[in-house]
Design an enzyme around this catalytic site. Structure first.
Site, PDB file in Angstrom:
ATOM      1  CB  CYS A   1     -14.218  -0.975   0.730  1.00  0.00           C
ATOM      2  SG  CYS A   1     -15.256  -2.378   0.380  1.00  0.00           S
TER       3      CYS A   1
ATOM      4  N   GLY B   1       0.033   7.098  -7.074  1.00  0.00           N
ATOM      5  CA  GLY B   1      -0.619   7.137  -8.372  1.00  0.00           C
ATOM      6  C   GLY B   1      -1.896   7.959  -8.342  1.00  0.00           C
TER       7      GLY B   1
ATOM      8  N   GLY C   1      -9.800   4.107  -4.788  1.00  0.00           N
ATOM      9  CA  GLY C   1     -11.221   4.158  -5.161  1.00  0.00           C
ATOM     10  C   GLY C   1     -11.887   2.889  -4.676  1.00  0.00           C
TER      11      GLY C   1
ATOM     12  CG  PHE D   1      -2.263  -0.788   0.735  1.00  0.00           C
ATOM     13  CD1 PHE D   1      -2.169  -2.140   0.386  1.00  0.00           C
ATOM     14  CD2 PHE D   1      -3.477  -0.166   0.623  1.00  0.00           C
ATOM     15  CE1 PHE D   1      -3.284  -2.850  -0.043  1.00  0.00           C
ATOM     16  CE2 PHE D   1      -4.603  -0.874   0.196  1.00  0.00           C
ATOM     17  CZ  PHE D   1      -4.505  -2.223  -0.118  1.00  0.00           C
TER      18      PHE D   1
HETATM   19  C1  UDX Z   1     -10.406  -2.782   0.641  1.00  0.00           C
HETATM   20  C2  UDX Z   1      -9.551  -3.308   1.778  1.00  0.00           C
HETATM   21  O1  UDX Z   1      -8.245  -3.518   1.297  1.00  0.00           O
HETATM   22  C3  UDX Z   1     -10.126  -4.628   2.292  1.00  0.00           C
HETATM   23  O2  UDX Z   1      -9.387  -5.069   3.425  1.00  0.00           O
HETATM   24  C4  UDX Z   1     -11.556  -4.387   2.740  1.00  0.00           C
HETATM   25  O3  UDX Z   1     -12.133  -5.523   3.221  1.00  0.00           O
HETATM   26  C5  UDX Z   1     -12.354  -3.840   1.595  1.00  0.00           C
HETATM   27  O4  UDX Z   1     -11.764  -2.665   1.098  1.00  0.00           O
HETATM   28  P1  UDX Z   1     -10.691  -3.240  -1.935  1.00  0.00           P
HETATM   29  O5  UDX Z   1     -11.743  -2.224  -1.930  1.00  0.00           O
HETATM   30  O6  UDX Z   1     -10.908  -4.497  -2.685  1.00  0.00           O
HETATM   31  O7  UDX Z   1     -10.307  -3.675  -0.422  1.00  0.00           O
HETATM   32  O8  UDX Z   1      -9.416  -2.522  -2.561  1.00  0.00           O
HETATM   33  P2  UDX Z   1      -7.882  -2.369  -2.191  1.00  0.00           P
HETATM   34  O9  UDX Z   1      -7.108  -3.516  -2.681  1.00  0.00           O
HETATM   35  O10 UDX Z   1      -7.767  -2.007  -0.783  1.00  0.00           O
HETATM   36  O11 UDX Z   1      -7.542  -1.098  -3.094  1.00  0.00           O
HETATM   37  C6  UDX Z   1      -8.262   0.066  -2.868  1.00  0.00           C
HETATM   38  C7  UDX Z   1      -7.803   1.158  -3.804  1.00  0.00           C
HETATM   39  O12 UDX Z   1      -6.511   1.626  -3.420  1.00  0.00           O
HETATM   40  C8  UDX Z   1      -7.721   0.757  -5.276  1.00  0.00           C
HETATM   41  O13 UDX Z   1      -8.256   1.806  -6.041  1.00  0.00           O
HETATM   42  C9  UDX Z   1      -6.220   0.647  -5.513  1.00  0.00           C
HETATM   43  O14 UDX Z   1      -5.874   0.961  -6.834  1.00  0.00           O
HETATM   44  C10 UDX Z   1      -5.681   1.711  -4.551  1.00  0.00           C
HETATM   45  N1  UDX Z   1      -4.309   1.473  -4.096  1.00  0.00           N
HETATM   46  C11 UDX Z   1      -4.028   0.337  -3.396  1.00  0.00           C
HETATM   47  C12 UDX Z   1      -3.338   2.451  -4.353  1.00  0.00           C
HETATM   48  O15 UDX Z   1      -3.577   3.476  -4.979  1.00  0.00           O
HETATM   49  N2  UDX Z   1      -2.063   2.239  -3.890  1.00  0.00           N
HETATM   50  C13 UDX Z   1      -1.737   1.113  -3.182  1.00  0.00           C
HETATM   51  O16 UDX Z   1      -0.564   0.995  -2.809  1.00  0.00           O
HETATM   52  C14 UDX Z   1      -2.753   0.124  -2.933  1.00  0.00           C
END
Ligand code: UDX
Length: 507
Positions: A282, A275, A279, A271
């Site tokens: 959640c 970028g 979105g 994480f």
């Molecule tokens: C999230 C939580 O991770 C999960 O634990 C919870 O149960 C539900 O919500 P999810 O919505 O599937 O899961 O997406 P996630 O993988 O967390 O990514 C969320 C957003 O962050 C995406 O748009 C992704 O592109 C963005 N992201 C993720 C980043 O911009 N940078 C990162 O390093 C990681």
């Protein structure tokens, strides 16, 4: 049956578990519980949804889900129904997996949770363990308890029941879309909030096959763990995006910064991908719900406010790069690669990629969009307008005649695209990487101008290159690749500088 009898049924794996709401949380939960051997009743009030699942077809794209559905569709211990009353009566453990969408003011909309709770109250034919799995704010479990007491009905007499037999537990999900089945069957931890010992024992037995660490705590605390976890993930992303802006200002490389700080186990490397921001269904919603919860209880959340503000700015940061690279955007074809809110899903809810498409259309660009999985869901939200917004199932077709290729979702398969072939079909070889997915040198070597996020990638003209300060060795040291691409497709020699692992300066 009383609570003790239900516990015995759990021990003998005879208990029936109803999973109510078969969306992105409920269906992976129902199938995974069936897969670890439980007798599961999947319930949803959508006839269409239940019919689709009953036909053996997964209603949404989630890796591994179709395989589990095919495996269990004829399993007598996995049944599906829209008859919620019957399902509640024949089950002793009820997982609440209904949606809790966001309301205007940011509060989660709990009307489906309340409606379900009242339906449960009317169908109490013995002990029920009601388990919250939907993401709900703290104190929701207490409201479920109160609502059951208020509306509990003796199903034999139809009269108010003065001693409803039930427990409420909070068991938040941490399922990431695109990895939901994997996350359920191999959890980092299971969180369980209970106010009764027997409820805790039932949950422990249900998850025993997963051999995972279970964190037992109070209801309110478990509910808060979910919000705090997602708010922290969102904050980590906004932190690295804030650092990305600083990198651009001082000529540093955010990917290297992320590597450099992420190797510290107290920080961790996940994480930290800078970028376009976060979105999806959640993180934005849970962040807002957490802020609202704190606000309505008189607590302040300045860090979360900043997290949201930084995230909302990402699209502007990206659009500034587009106009810097294209000068005039109006009537220029641009290829938008990536519409899903993240890779591995067809979900476009609150997708940063789709938000960029909206901005491009507002600037009257001609958008040629491609996504490996989300074309259908994107075109439902944003119908095609021929000549203004067109969807392509072939990335090379989408790139044809484009003045820029925009990388909006970090789909791994984009990295396997044939850059030379893309170079052939585009009008102007510009690649703006909103997810820092590509290695700048590779893209530049293929004759593109490359623009990343949080990377001072210079690729437009010799002048800037000449302006670069010289290092003590008289060489131009930079933290990232530098190239000069002539429009005629002739590339000047690549000056490769710092490798990630700090070895080798330049050629
Ligand atoms: C999230 C939580 O991770 C999960 O634990 C919870 O149960 C539900 O919500 P999810 O919505 O599937 O899961 O997406 P996630 O993988 O967390 O990514 C969320 C957003 O962050 C995406 O748009 C992704 O592109 C963005 N992201 C993720 C980043 O911009 N940078 C990162 O390093 C990681």
């Amino acid at each position: 049956m009383d609570a003790k009898q239900v516990l015995d049924q759990v021990r003998s794996v005879e208990v029936r578990i109803a999973v109510i709401g078969l969306g992105h949380v409920g269906l992976p939960t129902a199938l995974s519980l069936a897969d670890i051997g439980w007798h599961v009743i999947g319930v949803d009030n959508s006839e269409v949804m239940v019919e689709k699942i009953r036909s053996g077809e997964s209603p949404f794209y989630e890796p591994g889900q179709q395989e589990l559905l095919t495996k269990h569709i004829d399993n007598p211990r996995f049944t599906l129904t829209t008859d919620i009353d019957q399902a509640i009566r024949s089950a002793s453990v009820l997982f609440i997996c209904v949606g809790t969408p966001q309301r205007e003011n940011g509060d989660p909309d709990l009307k489906d949770v309340e409606a379900l709770t009242r339906t449960i109250a009317k169908n109490l034919n013995g002990y029920k363990l009601i388990i919250e799995k939907s993401t709900v704010p703290a104190i929701t479990g207490e409201w479920i308890r109160r609502t059951i007491w208020r509306h509990a009905t003796n199903i034999d007499t139809g009269k108010r029941s003065k001693s409803p037999c039930f427990d409420v537990a909070s068991n938040p999900e941490f399922l990431q879309e695109g990895q939901a089945i994997q996350n359920f069957l191999h959890p980092d931890r299971i969180v369980c909030g209970v106010n009764s010992e027997i409820a805790g024992r039932i949950v422990k037995l249900i998850y025993a096959p997963l051999r995972a660490k279970i964190v037992f705590t109070s209801l309110n605390t478990a509910e808060l763990i979910k919000h705090a976890a997602n708010a922290f993930l969102a904050t980590k992303i906004s932190f690295i995006n804030m650092v990305a802006d600083v990198c651009e200002a001082v000529g540093a490389d955010v990917t290297d910064v992320a590597t450099g700080i992420g190797l510290d186990p107290r920080i961790g490397s996940s994480f930290l991908n800078a970028g376009l921001g976060f979105g999806g269904y959640c993180l934005p919603k849970d962040l807002r719900a957490f802020m609202r919860l704190a606000e309505t209880h008189g607590a302040r959340t300045p860090i979360l406010k900043a997290t949201e503000e930084v995230n909302m700015q990402r699209i502007n940061v990206f659009m500034r790069k587009v106009s810097e690279a294209l000068w005039v955007i109006e009537n220029k074809p641009v290829a938008a690669f990536g519409l899903a809110f993240k890779p591995g899903t067809d979900d476009v809810r609150d997708s940063p990629g789709l938000n960029v498409v909206s901005r491009l259309l507002r600037e009257r660009a001609i958008v040629r969009a491609y996504d490996p999985a989300a074309l259908e869901s994107a075109s439902k939200v944003k119908p095609a307008v021929p000549g203004q917004l067109d969807y392509f199932d072939d990335p090379y077709e989408a790139a044809r005649g484009a003045h820029a290729i925009l990388i909006l979702t970090e789909w791994p398969e984009f990295k396997t695209l044939d850059l030379a072939r893309l170079r052939e079909v585009v009008e102007v070889p510009v690649l703006i990487d909103g997810r820092n997915l590509f290695d700048a040198r590779t893209v530049i070597a293929a004759g593109f101008e490359y623009v990343g996020m949080g990377k001072k990638v210079e690729s437009t003209n010799t002048a800037r290159r000449l302006l670069q300060p010289r290092t003590s060795s008289g060489r131009r040291a930079k933290s990232i690749a530098l190239v000069y691409a002539k429009q005629e497709g002739e590339t000047a020699p690549v000056h490769d500088v710092v490798q990630q692992n700090g070895t080798a300066y330049g050629d």
